[in-house]
Design a protein around this motif. Structure first.
Motif, PDB file in Angstrom:
ATOM      1  N   UNK A 164       0.928  -1.261   0.008  1.00  0.00           N
ATOM      2  CA  UNK A 164       0.117   0.186  -0.140  1.00  0.00           C
ATOM      3  C   UNK A 164       0.915   1.248  -0.199  1.00  0.00           C
ATOM      4  N   UNK A 165       0.274   2.143  -0.528  1.00  0.00           N
ATOM      5  CA  UNK A 165       0.861   3.535  -0.196  1.00  0.00           C
ATOM      6  C   UNK A 165       1.588   4.121   0.810  1.00  0.00           C
ATOM      7  N   UNK A 203      -3.108  13.401   5.999  1.00  0.00           N
ATOM      8  CA  UNK A 203      -2.817  12.030   6.451  1.00  0.00           C
ATOM      9  C   UNK A 203      -3.829  11.416   7.341  1.00  0.00           C
ATOM     10  N   UNK A 204      -4.644  12.078   7.956  1.00  0.00           N
ATOM     11  CA  UNK A 204      -5.764  11.202   8.572  1.00  0.00           C
ATOM     12  C   UNK A 204      -6.908  10.561   7.660  1.00  0.00           C
ATOM     13  N   UNK A 205      -6.636  10.863   6.488  1.00  0.00           N
ATOM     14  CA  UNK A 205      -7.644  10.073   5.434  1.00  0.00           C
ATOM     15  C   UNK A 205      -7.494   8.805   4.906  1.00  0.00           C
ATOM     16  N   UNK A 209      -4.003   6.341   1.927  1.00  0.00           N
ATOM     17  CA  UNK A 209      -3.238   5.080   2.032  1.00  0.00           C
ATOM     18  C   UNK A 209      -3.596   3.612   1.408  1.00  0.00           C
ATOM     19  N   UNK A 210      -4.849   3.744   0.654  1.00  0.00           N
ATOM     20  CA  UNK A 210      -5.485   2.511   0.488  1.00  0.00           C
ATOM     21  C   UNK A 210      -5.223   1.945  -0.798  1.00  0.00           C
ATOM     22  N   UNK A 211      -4.569   3.077  -1.840  1.00  0.00           N
ATOM     23  CA  UNK A 211      -4.177   2.179  -2.989  1.00  0.00           C
ATOM     24  C   UNK A 211      -2.809   1.543  -3.001  1.00  0.00           C
ATOM     25  N   UNK A 242       9.955   6.497  -8.856  1.00  0.00           N
ATOM     26  CA  UNK A 242       9.827   6.066  -7.375  1.00  0.00           C
ATOM     27  C   UNK A 242       8.677   5.649  -7.291  1.00  0.00           C
ATOM     28  N   UNK A 243       8.532   4.591  -6.049  1.00  0.00           N
ATOM     29  CA  UNK A 243       7.215   4.006  -5.783  1.00  0.00           C
ATOM     30  C   UNK A 243       6.613   5.142  -5.103  1.00  0.00           C
ATOM     31  N   UNK A 244       5.130   5.234  -5.404  1.00  0.00           N
ATOM     32  CA  UNK A 244       4.189   6.285  -4.817  1.00  0.00           C
ATOM     33  C   UNK A 244       2.927   5.787  -5.123  1.00  0.00           C
ATOM     34  N   UNK A 245       1.988   6.767  -4.794  1.00  0.00           N
ATOM     35  CA  UNK A 245       0.705   7.036  -5.542  1.00  0.00           C
ATOM     36  C   UNK A 245       0.640   7.334  -6.684  1.00  0.00           C
TER      37      UNK A 245
END
Length: 337
Positions: A164-165, A203-205, A209-211, A242-245
């Motif tokens: 995950x991201x 950050x709280x959402x 982080x889900x993808x 790079x690894x990212x969303x």
């Protein structure tokens, strides 16, 4: 791509021999007599175009050891990383129509950490956007954004992994941008507190982080994509992969579109149909287009916001326009809920 003619490369320059004996044979076969015209290309790095006078063969040379990067170890790492990324994405199938990554032709550490890549002929996205705005040619820009969406979706989907991201990385990148803007006196301390607060709200959402992580281009600006006929898209600068969303790239393109329309027309709203079109076309490369569109548009404001902060660092922009970009970034980042 803007260029400045500098003259002929001297035959006693070690680079001349490297181009003649190591690079030229890959393009036209070995030639006894060669003459190279040299052009300085616009950009932040030491990047040059070399054109062989008799055959017309062209290559791009990028020197990683330069006044902008005087550290030999850092320059060597950057050269290795970009060459590796170019080869990796070509191995993923980016070697023909419609998606093409420039072929690396050689690396030479002894020549100021030089990377030589093939020359790709096309029109830069920056030129296409400006031409479309100037000529009121909406159809041109819509069509080329369809092509770019296809390219980026392929880039991301061919590299997706199960992890995950990690949104902390994006937050740290935002912190760096805010710090640079404070140093350049575009932001003050009070404003920086709000940006840090907004970072924490994002950050709280859970959506951030889900993808799944994908390899992103990492520098998806209008200067780094060339367009040929129909859906042809080419890219040549992969140093920041790079690894990212996946929205890291999509949001950057969206922000660049807003910036171009804001700078050239004064009206950011003229960019909205094109931003929406680009994201909708990107979403069509997934099983559930509507769900994908909802997901990425929920995350795009953050990545648009940090891209506008990134653009605001540019020294050639007026102080007034930098402040406008900061305002627009704040408006994007306030859309966290």
């Amino acid at each position: 791509m803007g260029k400045q003619y500098l003259g002929h490369l001297p035959k006693n320059d070690p680079l001349h021999g490297y181009l003649q004996y190591d690079i030229q044979p890959q393009l036209t076969g070995f030639r006894d007599s060669v003459t190279y015209r040299v052009f300085k290309l616009n950009g932040s790095n030491a990047v040059y175009l070399y054109e062989e006078k008799h055959t017309g063969a062209k290559v791009i040379g990028k020197f990683f050891l330069s006044p902008q990067e005087p550290d030999p170890e850092v320059a060597a790492r950057r050269l290795s990383r970009e060459c590796r990324n170019l080869l990796m994405m070509r191995d993923r199938g980016f070697t023909g129509y419609p998606h093409y990554i420039a072929r690396p032709l050689g690396c030479n550490a002894s020549l100021n950490q030089l990377l030589v890549v093939e020359y790709c002929d096309g029109e830069l996205l920056s030129s296409l956007i400006s031409r479309a705005i100037r000529n009121h040619d909406d159809g041109l820009l819509f069509y080329k954004l369809t092509a770019l969406a296809y390219f980026l979706a392929s880039f991301h989907n061919r590299t997706a992994k199960d992890s995950r991201v990690d949104f902390h990385e994006a937050g740290r990148y935002m912190d760096g941008l805010v710090g640079q803007l404070i140093e350049g006196q575009t932001l003050n301390g009070k404003e920086s507190h709000e940006f840090h607060w907004l970072r924490d709200r994002w950050k709280e959402q859970p959506k951030m982080w889900e993808d799944r992580q994908v390899l992103v281009h990492g520098d998806a600006t209008p200067e780094n994509f060339l367009f040929g006929n129909e859906l042809s898209v080419m890219s040549f600068d992969l140093e920041r992969v790079q690894w990212a969303d996946r929205v890291y790239d999509a949001g950057r393109i969206a922000a660049e579109l807003q910036h171009f329309f804001l700078l050239e027309t004064g009206n950011k709203y003229l960019a909205e149909p094109f931003i929406g079109h680009f994201l909708w076309e990107y979403s069509c490369h997934f099983p559930d287009r509507e769900q994908t569109f909802r997901s990425i548009t929920g995350r795009v404001p953050f990545y648009m916001g940090i891209t506008l902060l990134r653009i605001a660092r540019n020294p050639w922009l007026t102080g007034e326009y930098k402040r406008r970009l900061v305002h627009e970034a704040r408006q994007c980042l306030r859309r966290w809920s």
